[in-house]
Motif scaffolding. Structure first.
Motif, PDB file in Angstrom:
ATOM      1  N   LEU A 155       3.219   0.048  17.596  1.00 47.99           N
ATOM      2  CA  LEU A 155       2.921  -1.389  17.287  1.00 47.99           C
ATOM      3  C   LEU A 155       3.452  -2.351  18.117  1.00 47.99           C
ATOM      4  O   LEU A 155       4.638  -2.101  18.781  1.00 47.99           O
ATOM      5  N   GLU A 185      -4.552   4.138   6.792  1.00 50.58           N
ATOM      6  CA  GLU A 185      -5.034   2.883   7.773  1.00 50.58           C
ATOM      7  C   GLU A 185      -3.855   1.739   7.570  1.00 50.58           C
ATOM      8  O   GLU A 185      -3.461   0.862   8.729  1.00 50.58           O
ATOM      9  N   GLN A 186      -3.511   1.383   6.354  1.00 42.63           N
ATOM     10  CA  GLN A 186      -2.720   0.305   6.392  1.00 42.63           C
ATOM     11  C   GLN A 186      -1.327   0.540   7.112  1.00 42.63           C
ATOM     12  O   GLN A 186      -0.660  -0.401   7.648  1.00 42.63           O
ATOM     13  N   TYR A 187      -0.578   1.592   6.833  1.00 43.06           N
ATOM     14  CA  TYR A 187       0.512   2.130   7.388  1.00 43.06           C
ATOM     15  C   TYR A 187       0.378   1.966   8.915  1.00 43.06           C
ATOM     16  O   TYR A 187       1.138   1.357   9.436  1.00 43.06           O
ATOM     17  N   LEU A 188      -0.700   2.500   9.425  1.00 39.21           N
ATOM     18  CA  LEU A 188      -0.699   2.755  10.981  1.00 39.21           C
ATOM     19  C   LEU A 188      -0.941   1.155  11.664  1.00 39.21           C
ATOM     20  O   LEU A 188      -0.600   1.102  12.807  1.00 39.21           O
ATOM     21  N   ASN A 189      -1.391   0.319  10.602  1.00 39.84           N
ATOM     22  CA  ASN A 189      -1.405  -1.052  11.396  1.00 39.84           C
ATOM     23  C   ASN A 189      -0.392  -2.182  11.018  1.00 39.84           C
ATOM     24  O   ASN A 189      -0.408  -3.302  11.089  1.00 39.84           O
ATOM     25  N   GLY A 190       0.820  -1.446  10.392  1.00 38.20           N
ATOM     26  CA  GLY A 190       1.908  -2.133  10.280  1.00 38.20           C
ATOM     27  C   GLY A 190       1.955  -2.628   8.986  1.00 38.20           C
ATOM     28  O   GLY A 190       3.128  -3.612   8.873  1.00 38.20           O
ATOM     29  N   ILE A 191       0.909  -2.774   8.120  1.00 37.85           N
ATOM     30  CA  ILE A 191       1.099  -3.292   6.987  1.00 37.85           C
ATOM     31  C   ILE A 191       2.029  -2.602   5.712  1.00 37.85           C
ATOM     32  O   ILE A 191       1.747  -1.289   5.798  1.00 37.85           O
ATOM     33  N   MET A 231      -7.129  -1.800  14.301  1.00 38.60           N
ATOM     34  CA  MET A 231      -7.730  -0.744  14.709  1.00 38.60           C
ATOM     35  C   MET A 231      -7.929   0.430  13.604  1.00 38.60           C
ATOM     36  O   MET A 231      -6.975   0.515  12.657  1.00 38.60           O
ATOM     37  N   ASN A 232      -9.116   0.584  13.491  1.00 35.94           N
ATOM     38  CA  ASN A 232      -9.235   1.870  12.542  1.00 35.94           C
ATOM     39  C   ASN A 232      -9.503   3.058  13.079  1.00 35.94           C
ATOM     40  O   ASN A 232     -10.236   3.351  14.305  1.00 35.94           O
ATOM     41  N   ARG A 269       0.465   5.931  18.354  1.00 35.42           N
ATOM     42  CA  ARG A 269       0.324   4.685  17.889  1.00 35.42           C
ATOM     43  C   ARG A 269       1.584   3.825  18.151  1.00 35.42           C
ATOM     44  O   ARG A 269       2.499   4.276  17.609  1.00 35.42           O
TER      45      ARG A 269
END
Length: 115
Positions: free
Chosen positions: A73, A99-105, A1-2, A71
């Motif tokens: 996860l 963006e990376q952080y919010l996608n769990g990366i 998700m962006n 958000r």
């Protein structure tokens, strides 16, 4: 998700766990009083993480109104970021890092040994 925010927006990640049961006003007040971040200026985005690190709330505002994004996860947790005691409890992130952080990366590699 962006999640797209203005490139000129400054993104701050609050590294201390926060009670996320509150509304936009409560989180905005925490950002203002504890970290001197004026979300209502329209140039700030603040990311708060829950104690369990499974949930986060993102707050921002522009000339038309305010925004709260929740958000959660499905798998894993948001990365816990440690800072020095004398540093601020809010760490700046680029839009890409957000963006990376919010996608769990993971943003940072785990230290495999202690010095």
């Amino acid at each position: 998700m962006n999640i797209l925010f203005k490139e000129s927006s400054r993104v701050s990640l609050v590294v201390t766990p926060t009670d996320l049961r509150g509304s936009f006003q409560k989180l905005c007040s925490i950002a203002q009083t504890m970290m001197n971040i004026d979300v209502m200026s329209g140039s700030e985005t603040v990311v708060f993480i829950s104690k369990s690190a499974k949930l986060c709330k993102i707050i921002t505002a522009d000339e038309r109104g305010s925004v709260v994004i929740v958000r959660r996860l499905n798998k894993g947790t948001f990365e816990r970021i440690m800072v020095k005691v004398e540093d601020s409890s809010a760490q700046p992130l680029s839009v890409y890092e957000q963006e990376q952080y919010l996608n769990g990366i993971r943003l940072y590699e785990k230290c495999s040994r202690y010095w």
